[in-house]
Write a protein that holds these residues in place. Structure first.
Motif, PDB file in Angstrom:
ATOM      1  N   SER A 357      27.425  -7.727  53.961  1.00  0.00           N
ATOM      2  CA  SER A 357      26.467  -8.387  52.897  1.00  0.00           C
ATOM      3  C   SER A 357      25.966  -9.715  53.009  1.00  0.00           C
ATOM      4  O   SER A 357      26.720 -10.737  53.157  1.00  0.00           O
ATOM      5  CB  SER A 357      27.592  -8.423  51.656  1.00  0.00           C
ATOM      6  OG  SER A 357      27.013  -8.791  50.276  1.00  0.00           O
ATOM      7  N   GLY A 358      24.702  -9.713  52.827  1.00  0.00           N
ATOM      8  CA  GLY A 358      23.693 -10.913  52.714  1.00  0.00           C
ATOM      9  C   GLY A 358      23.923 -11.465  54.169  1.00  0.00           C
ATOM     10  O   GLY A 358      23.206 -12.959  54.378  1.00  0.00           O
ATOM     11  N   ARG A 359      24.287 -11.211  55.055  1.00  0.00           N
ATOM     12  CA  ARG A 359      24.206 -11.900  56.562  1.00  0.00           C
ATOM     13  C   ARG A 359      24.309 -10.963  57.803  1.00  0.00           C
ATOM     14  O   ARG A 359      25.040 -10.162  57.730  1.00  0.00           O
ATOM     15  CB  ARG A 359      25.382 -13.259  56.627  1.00  0.00           C
ATOM     16  CG  ARG A 359      26.903 -12.573  56.949  1.00  0.00           C
ATOM     17  CD  ARG A 359      27.770 -13.564  56.766  1.00  0.00           C
ATOM     18  NE  ARG A 359      29.176 -13.171  57.363  1.00  0.00           N
ATOM     19  CZ  ARG A 359      30.152 -13.881  57.260  1.00  0.00           C
ATOM     20  NH1 ARG A 359      30.181 -15.242  56.718  1.00  0.00           N
ATOM     21  NH2 ARG A 359      31.207 -13.322  57.746  1.00  0.00           N
ATOM     22  N   ASP A 360      23.145 -11.313  58.600  1.00  0.00           N
ATOM     23  CA  ASP A 360      23.452 -10.548  59.898  1.00  0.00           C
ATOM     24  C   ASP A 360      24.742 -10.801  60.504  1.00  0.00           C
ATOM     25  O   ASP A 360      25.241 -12.195  60.788  1.00  0.00           O
ATOM     26  CB  ASP A 360      22.263 -11.109  60.856  1.00  0.00           C
ATOM     27  CG  ASP A 360      20.813 -10.870  60.607  1.00  0.00           C
ATOM     28  OD1 ASP A 360      20.858  -9.905  59.566  1.00  0.00           O
ATOM     29  OD2 ASP A 360      19.927 -11.514  60.864  1.00  0.00           O
ATOM     30  N   SER A 361      25.477  -9.905  60.909  1.00  0.00           N
ATOM     31  CA  SER A 361      26.898  -9.959  61.336  1.00  0.00           C
ATOM     32  C   SER A 361      27.218  -9.432  62.782  1.00  0.00           C
ATOM     33  O   SER A 361      26.328  -8.520  63.147  1.00  0.00           O
ATOM     34  CB  SER A 361      27.849  -9.029  60.344  1.00  0.00           C
ATOM     35  OG  SER A 361      27.584  -9.689  59.044  1.00  0.00           O
ATOM     36  N   ALA A 362      28.273  -9.988  63.271  1.00  0.00           N
ATOM     37  CA  ALA A 362      28.823  -9.337  64.653  1.00  0.00           C
ATOM     38  C   ALA A 362      30.223  -9.086  64.359  1.00  0.00           C
ATOM     39  O   ALA A 362      30.964 -10.104  63.596  1.00  0.00           O
ATOM     40  CB  ALA A 362      28.666 -10.492  65.681  1.00  0.00           C
ATOM     41  N   TYR A 363      30.810  -8.022  64.887  1.00  0.00           N
ATOM     42  CA  TYR A 363      32.141  -7.568  64.545  1.00  0.00           C
ATOM     43  C   TYR A 363      32.870  -7.880  66.037  1.00  0.00           C
ATOM     44  O   TYR A 363      32.336  -7.382  67.055  1.00  0.00           O
ATOM     45  CB  TYR A 363      32.145  -5.999  64.428  1.00  0.00           C
ATOM     46  CG  TYR A 363      31.509  -5.875  63.022  1.00  0.00           C
ATOM     47  CD1 TYR A 363      32.021  -5.842  61.937  1.00  0.00           C
ATOM     48  CD2 TYR A 363      29.996  -5.328  62.879  1.00  0.00           C
ATOM     49  CE1 TYR A 363      31.439  -5.683  60.549  1.00  0.00           C
ATOM     50  CE2 TYR A 363      29.481  -5.150  61.567  1.00  0.00           C
ATOM     51  CZ  TYR A 363      30.066  -5.322  60.656  1.00  0.00           C
ATOM     52  OH  TYR A 363      29.643  -5.012  59.268  1.00  0.00           O
ATOM     53  N   ILE A 364      34.184  -8.232  65.630  1.00  0.00           N
ATOM     54  CA  ILE A 364      35.022  -8.354  66.972  1.00  0.00           C
ATOM     55  C   ILE A 364      36.135  -7.698  66.479  1.00  0.00           C
ATOM     56  O   ILE A 364      36.979  -7.872  65.666  1.00  0.00           O
ATOM     57  CB  ILE A 364      35.326  -9.852  67.215  1.00  0.00           C
ATOM     58  CG1 ILE A 364      34.042 -10.528  67.463  1.00  0.00           C
ATOM     59  CG2 ILE A 364      36.099 -10.067  68.541  1.00  0.00           C
ATOM     60  CD1 ILE A 364      34.313 -12.187  67.693  1.00  0.00           C
ATOM     61  N   ALA A 365      36.600  -6.777  67.291  1.00  0.00           N
ATOM     62  CA  ALA A 365      37.860  -5.847  67.042  1.00  0.00           C
ATOM     63  C   ALA A 365      38.723  -5.900  68.210  1.00  0.00           C
ATOM     64  O   ALA A 365      38.585  -5.919  69.315  1.00  0.00           O
ATOM     65  CB  ALA A 365      37.430  -4.174  66.898  1.00  0.00           C
ATOM     66  N   VAL A 366      39.980  -6.363  67.576  1.00  0.00           N
ATOM     67  CA  VAL A 366      41.168  -6.376  68.496  1.00  0.00           C
ATOM     68  C   VAL A 366      42.273  -5.087  68.389  1.00  0.00           C
ATOM     69  O   VAL A 366      42.256  -4.744  67.227  1.00  0.00           O
ATOM     70  CB  VAL A 366      41.918  -7.774  68.593  1.00  0.00           C
ATOM     71  CG1 VAL A 366      40.774  -8.771  69.012  1.00  0.00           C
ATOM     72  CG2 VAL A 366      42.390  -8.020  67.017  1.00  0.00           C
ATOM     73  N   HIS A 367      42.562  -4.640  69.345  1.00  0.00           N
ATOM     74  CA  HIS A 367      43.587  -3.460  69.284  1.00  0.00           C
ATOM     75  C   HIS A 367      44.757  -3.651  69.889  1.00  0.00           C
ATOM     76  O   HIS A 367      44.906  -4.423  70.977  1.00  0.00           O
ATOM     77  CB  HIS A 367      42.799  -2.287  70.000  1.00  0.00           C
ATOM     78  CG  HIS A 367      41.423  -2.189  69.481  1.00  0.00           C
ATOM     79  ND1 HIS A 367      40.355  -2.745  69.862  1.00  0.00           N
ATOM     80  CD2 HIS A 367      41.083  -0.775  68.816  1.00  0.00           C
ATOM     81  CE1 HIS A 367      39.243  -2.328  69.418  1.00  0.00           C
ATOM     82  NE2 HIS A 367      39.462  -1.096  68.728  1.00  0.00           N
ATOM     83  N   MET A 368      45.997  -2.785  69.529  1.00  0.00           N
ATOM     84  CA  MET A 368      47.120  -3.094  70.426  1.00  0.00           C
ATOM     85  C   MET A 368      47.534  -1.478  70.454  1.00  0.00           C
ATOM     86  O   MET A 368      47.524  -0.872  69.440  1.00  0.00           O
ATOM     87  CB  MET A 368      48.318  -3.862  69.671  1.00  0.00           C
ATOM     88  CG  MET A 368      48.294  -5.221  70.317  1.00  0.00           C
ATOM     89  SD  MET A 368      48.852  -5.236  71.940  1.00  0.00           S
ATOM     90  CE  MET A 368      49.540  -6.950  71.886  1.00  0.00           C
ATOM     91  N   PHE A 369      48.162  -1.167  71.484  1.00  0.00           N
ATOM     92  CA  PHE A 369      48.776   0.345  71.556  1.00  0.00           C
ATOM     93  C   PHE A 369      49.620   0.328  70.469  1.00  0.00           C
ATOM     94  O   PHE A 369      50.631  -0.522  70.339  1.00  0.00           O
ATOM     95  CB  PHE A 369      49.400   0.524  73.130  1.00  0.00           C
ATOM     96  CG  PHE A 369      49.692   1.493  73.438  1.00  0.00           C
ATOM     97  CD1 PHE A 369      48.936   2.980  73.164  1.00  0.00           C
ATOM     98  CD2 PHE A 369      51.113   1.938  73.985  1.00  0.00           C
ATOM     99  CE1 PHE A 369      49.526   4.081  73.499  1.00  0.00           C
ATOM    100  CE2 PHE A 369      51.570   3.011  74.380  1.00  0.00           C
ATOM    101  CZ  PHE A 369      50.831   4.074  74.105  1.00  0.00           C
ATOM    102  N   ARG A 370      49.912   1.620  69.982  1.00  0.00           N
ATOM    103  CA  ARG A 370      50.787   2.007  68.847  1.00  0.00           C
ATOM    104  C   ARG A 370      52.091   1.842  69.440  1.00  0.00           C
ATOM    105  O   ARG A 370      52.474   2.325  70.459  1.00  0.00           O
ATOM    106  CB  ARG A 370      50.462   3.354  68.362  1.00  0.00           C
ATOM    107  CG  ARG A 370      51.342   3.888  67.351  1.00  0.00           C
ATOM    108  CD  ARG A 370      51.070   5.458  66.942  1.00  0.00           C
ATOM    109  NE  ARG A 370      52.063   6.081  66.342  1.00  0.00           N
ATOM    110  CZ  ARG A 370      51.869   7.223  65.502  1.00  0.00           C
ATOM    111  NH1 ARG A 370      50.533   7.678  65.788  1.00  0.00           N
ATOM    112  NH2 ARG A 370      52.725   7.596  64.970  1.00  0.00           N
ATOM    113  N   GLY A 371      53.132   1.157  68.690  1.00  0.00           N
ATOM    114  CA  GLY A 371      54.528   0.988  69.010  1.00  0.00           C
ATOM    115  C   GLY A 371      54.693  -0.336  69.721  1.00  0.00           C
ATOM    116  O   GLY A 371      55.748  -0.521  70.054  1.00  0.00           O
TER     117      GLY A 371
END
Length: 439
Positions: A357-371
């Motif tokens: 909303s209202g700003r050019d954005s970059a997304y950083i997603a971190v994941h961990m294996f379930r469990g």
């Protein structure tokens, strides 16, 4: 039910397995009238109401101990308007079915996320997005909405009709009502050429602005404990179609990205010390490839390895600095991270609580294996993201509350005021919404 969210002995669980709830009752309405009736009955019984999609959110945004509304019967395309370039679809329709149905009609969404298991209302209501220089999230492609509000009335909204509701309800977090139908902008189906290739982390960082500017859809995955990334550029193409050959597709997308990756994660969970060595091998396993196909076959891929995820949107100009800080944090910590970090972008949009909303954005997603214990990693990553005014994805793990969110969303008060008007009794409330929107 699908293989996504499950309900055993009255307990509802999400796809990631980290959220469960025991609703007082479940309703599967077959029409908008039945849904409105279920909302009115819940009010008479003093119960909260929550529609639930396929459970692909990692937050408890869909959890309720009241009335759980399943959208399984509210599916399918209602109307295709070729002149206006729109399609109206029932809210419970899975993205997968929408994509296939549109392709049969010679149509496509302009942009989409990388999985298509979710329902259209669940995906848009939490702000699901892909990556794009000019084209934004799935919700930004909405041209109209039909919504059952707390008093059981049906509200339609668009830029012309109830525009203040339209501004907020496209990413409504389930807080404003139950979405029953969505009208999307669509366009004639087109071809995308995908170019996937490994690239050193430092080079991606150095050339990020250029890679973003030169490609319609640019994203990359960085493998923690290595200096390696895998980049993906998707651009429109005049053709011809050159899909990934079936055997190679199976080998790379199923065997390596799902089968071997699952086994590697089991090893990493059992022997964390082995993770950096595994990461070095994993990050080199996928070789460069180029293919051309219709959009949903390029944008989306199967995700069979279960995980939990945190994702933050930071201002696009802060991406490289944020990512370098994240890498430095992982490098000096005892953390062992077997899942790659995903980086995507979106242009600014005009949706009240959109992460862009209202700003050019970059997304950083971190994941961990379930469990695998994820708290230490996610807490440390969140510290890095929030230092840059990061906005958490509404459907992914985070610890932010209304006090923080009201600082990073300039239009936050606009959303809460609308909620007070549409749902004064908090019929659609739950613990998650109390935390992120305030009491």
């Amino acid at each position: 039910m699908g293989s996504t969210a499950s309900a055993k002995n009255g307990t509802w669980r999400n796809w990631g397995g980290n959220v469960s709830a025991r609703p007082a009752r479940e309703v599967t309405p077959a029409s908008v009238d039945e849904l409105a009736d279920a909302v009115r009955r819940a009010a008479e019984d003093g119960l909260p109401v929550k529609p639930v999609g396929t459970g692909h959110s990692f937050t408890s945004i869909a959890a309720t101990d009241g009335v759980l509304i399943r959208p399984d019967l509210l599916t399918g395309i209602r109307h295709v308007d070729r002149a206006a370039g729109t399609v109206t679809v029932e809210a419970g329709t899975p993205l997968k079915r929408l994509n296939v149905a549109l392709a049969r009609e010679g149509l496509s969404l302009t942009n989409m996320g990388d999985i298509m298991e979710q329902t259209v209302s669940g995906a848009t209501g939490t702000g699901t997005h892909g990556t794009g220089r000019d084209s934004a999230s799935i919700a930004a492609q909405i041209r109209g909405l039909e919504l059952v509000t707390a008093d059981g009335s049906v509200l339609t909204c668009s830029r012309e009709e109830n525009p203040e509701v339209f501004a907020a309800a496209r990413i409504g977090l389930g807080a404003l009502g139950v979405v029953t139908a969505i009208t999307f902008a669509v366009e004639p189906v087109f071809l995308l050429t995908a170019r996937e290739e490994p690239m050193p982390f430092d080079r991606v960082c150095a050339e990020f602005d250029q890679l973003h500017a030169e490609n319609e859809h640019f994203e990359f995955y960085w493998f923690p404990h290595t200096g390696n990334t895998n980049t993906k550029r998707n651009n429109r193409s005049a053709g011809p179609e050159r899909p990934v050959p079936r055997l190679r597709g199976w080998f790379e997308d199923e065997f390596l990205s799902n089968g071997v990756f699952q086994a590697v994660n089991w090893v990493g969970r059992a022997v964390p010390a082995a993770v950096p060595a595994i990461a070095r091998v994993s990050s080199r396993a996928l070789s460069a490839r180029t293919y051309t196909d219709i959009p949903y076959k390029v944008f989306t891929s199967p995700r069979r390895v279960r995980f939990v995820e945190m994702e933050y949107a930071v201002p696009r100009e802060a991406l490289v600095e944020t990512l370098r800080e994240l890498k430095a944090m992982v490098d000096r910590s005892p953390l062992r991270v077997s899942f790659p970090v995903e980086v995507r972008t979106a242009p600014a949009d005009d949706i009240t609580l959109s992460t862009a909303s209202g700003r050019d954005s970059a997304y950083i997603a971190v994941h961990m294996f379930r469990g695998t214990p994820y708290q230490a990693y996610f807490t440390a990553a969140e510290r890095v993201f929030t230092a840059h005014g990061g906005r958490p994805h509404w459907g992914k793990i985070h610890t932010r509350d209304a006090e923080y969110l009201s600082r990073v969303y300039p239009r936050f008060a606009e959303f809460t005021a609308l909620r007070d008007r549409l749902d004064p009794e908090r019929r659609f409330g739950n613990a998650y919404l109390r935390r992120v929107l305030g009491a």
